[in-house]
Design a protein around this motif. Structure first.
Motif, mmCIF file in Angstrom:
data_model
loop_
_atom_site.group_PDB
_atom_site.id
_atom_site.type_symbol
_atom_site.label_atom_id
_atom_site.label_comp_id
_atom_site.label_asym_id
_atom_site.label_seq_id
_atom_site.Cartn_x
_atom_site.Cartn_y
_atom_site.Cartn_z
ATOM 1 N N UNK A 102 0.826 -1.220 0.000
ATOM 2 C CA UNK A 102 0.000 0.000 0.000
ATOM 3 C C UNK A 102 0.852 1.258 0.000
ATOM 4 N N UNK A 103 0.453 2.221 -0.832
ATOM 5 C CA UNK A 103 1.279 3.399 -1.048
ATOM 6 C C UNK A 103 1.490 4.214 0.224
ATOM 7 N N UNK A 104 0.452 4.337 1.038
ATOM 8 C CA UNK A 104 0.574 5.136 2.262
ATOM 9 C C UNK A 104 1.578 4.487 3.219
ATOM 10 N N UNK A 105 1.475 3.182 3.392
ATOM 11 C CA UNK A 105 2.402 2.482 4.289
ATOM 12 C C UNK A 105 3.836 2.578 3.775
ATOM 13 N N UNK A 106 4.009 2.400 2.459
ATOM 14 C CA UNK A 106 5.350 2.490 1.887
ATOM 15 C C UNK A 106 5.931 3.888 2.062
ATOM 16 N N UNK A 107 5.104 4.916 1.892
ATOM 17 C CA UNK A 107 5.590 6.290 2.045
ATOM 18 C C UNK A 107 6.019 6.578 3.475
ATOM 19 N N UNK A 108 5.267 6.058 4.452
ATOM 20 C CA UNK A 108 5.657 6.244 5.852
ATOM 21 C C UNK A 108 7.003 5.591 6.138
ATOM 22 N N UNK A 109 7.260 4.433 5.536
ATOM 23 C CA UNK A 109 8.561 3.773 5.698
ATOM 24 C C UNK A 109 9.660 4.635 5.102
ATOM 25 N N UNK A 110 9.398 5.213 3.928
ATOM 26 C CA UNK A 110 10.404 6.059 3.283
ATOM 27 C C UNK A 110 10.665 7.327 4.086
ATOM 28 N N UNK A 111 9.648 7.871 4.723
ATOM 29 C CA UNK A 111 9.860 9.047 5.575
ATOM 30 C C UNK A 111 10.857 8.722 6.680
ATOM 31 N N UNK A 112 10.692 7.526 7.264
ATOM 32 C CA UNK A 112 11.660 7.096 8.284
ATOM 33 C C UNK A 112 13.049 6.901 7.680
ATOM 34 N N UNK A 113 13.114 6.299 6.496
ATOM 35 C CA UNK A 113 14.415 6.032 5.872
ATOM 36 C C UNK A 113 15.137 7.328 5.517
ATOM 37 N N UNK A 114 14.375 8.382 5.180
ATOM 38 C CA UNK A 114 14.981 9.661 4.813
ATOM 39 C C UNK A 114 15.310 10.536 6.022
ATOM 40 N N UNK A 115 14.974 10.103 7.204
ATOM 41 C CA UNK A 115 15.247 10.920 8.391
ATOM 42 C C UNK A 115 16.742 11.217 8.478
ATOM 43 N N UNK A 116 17.123 12.496 8.651
ATOM 44 C CA UNK A 116 18.553 12.854 8.632
ATOM 45 C C UNK A 116 19.338 12.347 9.833
ATOM 46 N N UNK B 262 18.358 9.392 12.199
ATOM 47 C CA UNK B 262 18.402 7.943 12.422
ATOM 48 C C UNK B 262 17.852 7.155 11.223
ATOM 49 N N UNK B 263 17.689 7.789 10.102
ATOM 50 C CA UNK B 263 17.200 7.094 8.921
ATOM 51 C C UNK B 263 18.230 6.138 8.335
ATOM 52 N N UNK B 264 17.745 5.092 7.682
ATOM 53 C CA UNK B 264 18.630 4.059 7.151
ATOM 54 C C UNK B 264 19.572 4.611 6.082
ATOM 55 N N UNK B 265 19.074 5.493 5.218
ATOM 56 C CA UNK B 265 19.880 5.955 4.081
ATOM 57 C C UNK B 265 21.103 6.729 4.558
ATOM 58 N N UNK B 266 20.911 7.680 5.461
ATOM 59 C CA UNK B 266 22.052 8.458 5.948
ATOM 60 C C UNK B 266 22.994 7.614 6.799
ATOM 61 N N UNK B 267 22.452 6.656 7.544
ATOM 62 C CA UNK B 267 23.317 5.751 8.305
ATOM 63 C C UNK B 267 24.147 4.868 7.381
ATOM 64 N N UNK C 196 25.119 5.809 4.366
ATOM 65 C CA UNK C 196 26.135 6.684 3.785
ATOM 66 C C UNK C 196 27.281 6.949 4.756
ATOM 67 N N UNK C 197 26.988 6.907 6.045
ATOM 68 C CA UNK C 197 28.041 7.137 7.041
ATOM 69 C C UNK C 197 29.107 6.043 6.998
ATOM 70 N N UNK C 198 28.722 4.846 6.565
ATOM 71 C CA UNK C 198 29.722 3.776 6.432
ATOM 72 C C UNK C 198 30.809 4.146 5.437
ATOM 73 N N UNK C 199 30.479 5.044 4.496
ATOM 74 C CA UNK C 199 31.441 5.494 3.491
ATOM 75 C C UNK C 199 31.932 6.913 3.788
ATOM 76 N N UNK C 200 31.752 7.338 5.059
ATOM 77 C CA UNK C 200 32.189 8.676 5.517
ATOM 78 C C UNK C 200 31.520 9.793 4.715
ATOM 79 N N UNK C 201 30.262 9.596 4.370
ATOM 80 C CA UNK C 201 29.480 10.602 3.646
ATOM 81 C C UNK C 201 28.379 11.106 4.557
ATOM 82 N N UNK C 202 28.316 12.426 4.707
ATOM 83 C CA UNK C 202 27.247 13.034 5.499
ATOM 84 C C UNK C 202 26.016 13.224 4.610
ATOM 85 N N UNK C 203 25.011 12.446 4.862
ATOM 86 C CA UNK C 203 23.792 12.526 4.064
ATOM 87 C C UNK C 203 23.020 13.810 4.332
ATOM 88 N N UNK C 204 22.280 14.300 3.352
ATOM 89 C CA UNK C 204 21.517 15.535 3.528
ATOM 90 C C UNK C 204 20.222 15.299 4.293
#
Length: 306
Positions: free
Chosen positions: A117-131, A133-138, A140-148
């Motif tokens: 469901x699109x709403x549920x998937x979007x809520x997951x992505x909001x968490x992933x994009x969190x600057x 504790x989000x998964x994406x920025x964490x 990127x930190x493994x490669x010493x990159x500060x995510x936006x």
């Protein structure tokens, strides 16, 4: 003399069988479209009767900076996300078209996001994009990159939407996979005997044979992009929005055209203006579809060597 054709019982039975669909089409499609066109020339809201004002709604839209901002954001997403999604789907389809163990499982994994469901998937992505504790920025930190701050910085918000769109290319991938499997294997065998490598076989055999499918999917994806609403609505609502509830993200960077249409209709209670926006969108999408249909005819003709 020419005999008049009489209406037979079979004609009547056929009409009776088609009547439910015809009634539904007239009541649920033709009538709403006609009333929407009429309302676009009126000042109208749910508590007052429509008042004819002519072209005032269209004139006010063409003077509205947010109208142009929403159209600009939508065009950016449509013309950036659509080719990226098509390339991603085609690459994935090419990979899973090969024979290897677990191919069915891999297909399921790639297609699974399309049925969430699109709403549920979007809520997951909001968490992933969190600057923080989000998964994406964490990651990127493994490669010493500060995510936006993906959904806070106006420079990255639309790119975040593009990434979300790439995640849900499962349906397009399956269509491309079916097209790839329809390419005759004899073509590849002949090309291989002539010394063609993998890249040459892809560009001179695979792409021409699936060109019509790719263009058709491009048209569908482009139409869907101009109707992009649910994700940005969830994002702007989850982030708090403004006091009126009419938010387009930071600096209106994700104020998509359908979202602004929704604001006019249900928040500002300007149904006439929203109807005018809907008809402008219909004209834009119709023109783009006509252009792409003509380009597709040329692409298929050139691919076929005509």
């Amino acid at each position: 003399m020419r005999k008049k054709k009489c209406i037979t019982r079979g004609d009547i039975n056929g009409l009776l069988f088609a009547l439910p669909w015809l009634i539904g089409f007239l009541l649920l499609s033709v009538y709403p479209l006609s009333m929407s066109l009429y309302y676009s020339f009126t000042e109208f809201n749910p508590v007052t009767d429509p008042v004819w004002i002519g072209l005032e709604n269209y004139i006010s839209l063409f003077k509205d900076p947010r109208f142009y901002k929403s159209l600009q954001n939508t065009c950016f997403y449509a013309f950036i996300a659509t080719p990226i999604n098509l390339i991603t789907a085609l690459v994935l389809a090419s990979l899973i078209s090969r024979h290897f163990r677990g191919r069915g499982l891999v297909r399921t994994v790639f297609f699974l996001p399309s049925v969430i469901p699109m709403v549920a998937a979007t809520m997951v992505w909001i968490w992933m994009f969190d600057p923080t504790y989000g998964f994406i920025n964490n990651f990127l930190k493994w490669f010493s990159i500060d995510g936006p701050a993906w959904l806070i910085n106006p420079k990255t918000t639309k790119w975040a939407l593009v990434m979300m769109g790439m995640w849900g290319t499962g349906t397009t991938m399956l269509v491309c996979l079916a097209a790839l499997q329809d390419v005759p294997g004899s073509y590849y065998e002949s090309a291989q005997m002539d010394g063609a490598n993998g890249v040459q076989r892809f560009f001179f055999i695979t792409l021409p044979c699936v060109a019509h499918v790719i263009v058709y999917q491009a048209i569908l994806n482009l139409i869907n992009a101009f109707q992009y609403f649910t994700q940005v609505y969830v994002i702007t609502t989850a982030s708090g929005g403004s006091t009126s509830g009419a938010s387009g993200g930071p600096e209106n960077s994700i104020l998509m055209y359908p979202l602004y249409l929704f604001h006019n209709a249900f928040i500002y209670q300007k149904m006439g203006k929203a109807s005018a926006m809907a008809w402008i969108l219909m004209v834009i999408v119709g023109l783009l579809t006509m252009v792409m249909a003509r380009l597709s005819d040329k692409a298929v003709s050139n691919a076929g060597g005509e």
